[in-house]
Design a protein around this motif. Structure first.
Motif, PDB file in Angstrom:
ATOM      1  N   GLN A  59       0.833  -1.208   0.000  1.00 21.88           N
ATOM      2  CA  GLN A  59       0.000   0.000   0.000  1.00 21.88           C
ATOM      3  C   GLN A  59       0.864   1.253   0.000  1.00 21.88           C
ATOM      4  O   GLN A  59       0.556   2.233  -0.699  1.00 21.88           O
ATOM      5  N   LYS A  60       1.953   1.232   0.765  1.00 23.41           N
ATOM      6  CA  LYS A  60       2.864   2.377   0.800  1.00 23.41           C
ATOM      7  C   LYS A  60       3.500   2.610  -0.565  1.00 23.41           C
ATOM      8  O   LYS A  60       3.655   3.749  -1.007  1.00 23.41           O
ATOM      9  N   TRP A  61       3.854   1.522  -1.227  1.00 23.60           N
ATOM     10  CA  TRP A  61       4.465   1.654  -2.546  1.00 23.60           C
ATOM     11  C   TRP A  61       3.472   2.193  -3.571  1.00 23.60           C
ATOM     12  O   TRP A  61       3.822   3.029  -4.411  1.00 23.60           O
ATOM     13  N   HIS A  62       2.227   1.724  -3.508  1.00 27.07           N
ATOM     14  CA  HIS A  62       1.204   2.230  -4.429  1.00 27.07           C
ATOM     15  C   HIS A  62       0.998   3.729  -4.202  1.00 27.07           C
ATOM     16  O   HIS A  62       0.852   4.495  -5.165  1.00 27.07           O
TER      17      HIS A  62
ATOM     18  N   ARG B  62      10.194  15.071  -3.106  1.00 28.11           N
ATOM     19  CA  ARG B  62       9.802  15.444  -1.748  1.00 28.11           C
ATOM     20  C   ARG B  62      10.523  14.619  -0.695  1.00 28.11           C
ATOM     21  O   ARG B  62      10.947  15.155   0.336  1.00 28.11           O
ATOM     22  N   LYS B  63      10.645  13.308  -0.940  1.00 24.50           N
ATOM     23  CA  LYS B  63      11.153  12.415   0.110  1.00 24.50           C
ATOM     24  C   LYS B  63      12.176  11.425  -0.446  1.00 24.50           C
ATOM     25  O   LYS B  63      11.959  10.212  -0.459  1.00 24.50           O
ATOM     26  N   PRO B  64      13.333  11.912  -0.909  1.00 25.48           N
ATOM     27  CA  PRO B  64      14.324  11.005  -1.502  1.00 25.48           C
ATOM     28  C   PRO B  64      14.863   9.956  -0.533  1.00 25.48           C
ATOM     29  O   PRO B  64      15.140   8.829  -0.938  1.00 25.48           O
ATOM     30  N   GLN B  65      14.999  10.320   0.724  1.00 25.21           N
ATOM     31  CA  GLN B  65      15.533   9.366   1.699  1.00 25.21           C
ATOM     32  C   GLN B  65      14.539   8.250   2.006  1.00 25.21           C
ATOM     33  O   GLN B  65      14.932   7.109   2.272  1.00 25.21           O
ATOM     34  N   VAL B  66      13.251   8.586   1.983  1.00 18.99           N
ATOM     35  CA  VAL B  66      12.224   7.564   2.181  1.00 18.99           C
ATOM     36  C   VAL B  66      12.265   6.571   1.018  1.00 18.99           C
ATOM     37  O   VAL B  66      12.208   5.353   1.214  1.00 18.99           O
ATOM     38  N   VAL B  67      12.389   7.107  -0.193  1.00 26.02           N
ATOM     39  CA  VAL B  67      12.471   6.250  -1.377  1.00 26.02           C
ATOM     40  C   VAL B  67      13.695   5.339  -1.279  1.00 26.02           C
ATOM     41  O   VAL B  67      13.607   4.124  -1.521  1.00 26.02           O
ATOM     42  N   LYS B  68      14.829   5.905  -0.924  1.00 25.99           N
ATOM     43  CA  LYS B  68      16.062   5.121  -0.801  1.00 25.99           C
ATOM     44  C   LYS B  68      15.899   4.001   0.215  1.00 25.99           C
ATOM     45  O   LYS B  68      16.296   2.858  -0.038  1.00 25.99           O
ATOM     46  N   ARG B  69      15.322   4.327   1.364  1.00 26.59           N
ATOM     47  CA  ARG B  69      15.146   3.320   2.415  1.00 26.59           C
ATOM     48  C   ARG B  69      14.219   2.200   1.955  1.00 26.59           C
ATOM     49  O   ARG B  69      14.512   1.011   2.173  1.00 26.59           O
ATOM     50  N   ARG B  70      13.126   2.551   1.301  1.00 24.78           N
ATOM     51  CA  ARG B  70      12.172   1.531   0.869  1.00 24.78           C
ATOM     52  C   ARG B  70      12.753   0.655  -0.236  1.00 24.78           C
ATOM     53  O   ARG B  70      12.482  -0.546  -0.284  1.00 24.78           O
ATOM     54  N   ILE B  71      13.533   1.244  -1.122  1.00 27.31           N
ATOM     55  CA  ILE B  71      14.162   0.441  -2.170  1.00 27.31           C
ATOM     56  C   ILE B  71      15.164  -0.527  -1.557  1.00 27.31           C
ATOM     57  O   ILE B  71      15.239  -1.696  -1.952  1.00 27.31           O
ATOM     58  N   ARG B  72      15.918  -0.075  -0.583  1.00 28.31           N
ATOM     59  CA  ARG B  72      16.873  -0.960   0.088  1.00 28.31           C
ATOM     60  C   ARG B  72      16.180  -2.067   0.858  1.00 28.31           C
ATOM     61  O   ARG B  72      16.736  -3.151   1.043  1.00 28.31           O
TER      62      ARG B  72
END
Length: 343
Positions: free
Chosen positions: A13-16, A32-42
């Motif tokens: 759901q978070k990814w959608h 807006r949130k590059p660090q959130v994206v990085k963390r979720r991809i990792r």
């Protein structure tokens, strides 16, 4: 089990919410949130979204949109000078994977089509065996055309430094990577580095497949896919990090082995270290980006080379549609190139 399923559902759901319908919200969320994206991809891209997200983070989706009809035109050309080599290697690419097992089946045909098209598209690179593993991973998650343009994005460098030097004549990027990796081993794992020197062990003896296939050859798919998630978002640095993490995890055993057993161990790591939850946190903790850049410049200076630009060579915003001359290729040989045999 139920708790795990609920956790995965919340993650999905978070990814959608992050990428939006068909990726419509991706760029805005990333800004807006590059660090959130990085963390979720990792943490791992959900498998059902992996194909779409890979196209978004690699920049290949823009190439598809800006080059409508190019892939089809490549198929309309009569021949590629690399066709024999491609046909020869098709059955050697993921031979144990169900999608590629059937001789001349859908998987093998798609793999042949993508590799043939790329060999025509990029005369300078043409075709090299390791490229089959890159295309083979991509085709598990997307169409032929999408896989082709993601391969272009990787090798030409849309989002990160180009990887084509791993496959060019002379393998310049691979030689540079060996230099960087050997120095990093001596700096980060000095005892192991000294043992490697004593036993005459060099990165070319064990790390070629790591770089050429981006860990997709002879590594569990569960681990390879997680590495690819990060590779497409952060670039080739993750290959160095994972390589160092493997050596760090097995350090105490490796420093005790003589040459023959050491070579075997470096090509056959224990199953426990191959688990993403074990290996990847170690890899993520290794900070080497600045040092890699310093070593790149040092390598280029020792070779009297001009350091290559580490930016996208295909800036689609500035250059518009990607165009390549459609001419018959010269078959670039790679003397002594590593023969890959992977499961």
């Amino acid at each position: 089990m139920e708790a795990h399923e609920q956790l995965e559902e919340r993650k999905l759901q978070k990814w959608h919410a992050m990428i939006g319908d068909g990726g419509a919200d991706w760029k805005a969320y990333l800004r807006r949130k590059p660090q959130v994206v990085k963390r979720r991809i990792r943490q791992g891209i959900p498998n059902c979204l992996r194909g779409l997200v890979w196209q978004l983070i690699s920049g290949s989706r823009n190439l598809v949109l800006l080059n409508q009809g190019v892939y089809e035109k490549l198929h309309s050309l009569e021949c590629s000078s690399s066709e024999f080599e491609i046909m020869r290697d098709i059955s050697r690419t993921f031979p144990s994977h169900v999608f590629y097992q059937q001789m001349h089946g859908p998987g093998q045909r798609s793999l042949y089509n993508v590799l043939r098209a790329y060999s025509i598209y990029d005369r300078k690179v043409g075709y090299v065996q390791g490229m089959g593993f890159l295309a083979g991973v991509l085709l598990l998650y997307m169409s032929e055309e999408d896989a082709f343009w993601l391969l272009v994005a990787l090798l030409k460098g849309v989002a990160h430094a180009p990887m084509e030097g791993l496959y060019l004549a002379g393998l310049p990027l691979l030689q540079q990577s060996f230099f960087q990796f050997e120095r990093l081993v001596h700096e980060r794992l000095p005892k192991l580095g000294s043992h490697f020197d004593q036993e005459a062990i060099y990165p070319s003896m064990y790390a070629s497949q790591w770089f050429i296939t981006a860990f997709s050859c002879s590594f569990p798919f569960s681990l390879s896919l997680r590495i690819w998630d990060v590779l497409l978002f952060e670039g080739i640095t993750i290959i160095f990090k994972v390589g160092l993490a493997l050596l760090k995890y097995c350090h105490n055993d490796l420093v005790q082995l003589p040459f023959e057993k050491l070579v075997y161990a470096l090509r056959n790591f224990p199953e426990d270290v191959m688990r993403p939850k074990i290996l990847l946190p170690v890899a993520y903790s290794i900070k080497i980006s600045t040092r890699l850049e310093e070593l790149r410049h040092e390598y280029c200076s020792t070779k009297n080379m001009q350091p290559q630009v580490q930016h996208s060579s295909l800036n689609t915003k500035e250059r518009g549609p990607v165009k390549r001359p459609f001419k018959k290729l010269v078959n670039f040989k790679r003397p002594g190139f590593l023969k890959l045999r992977c499961s």
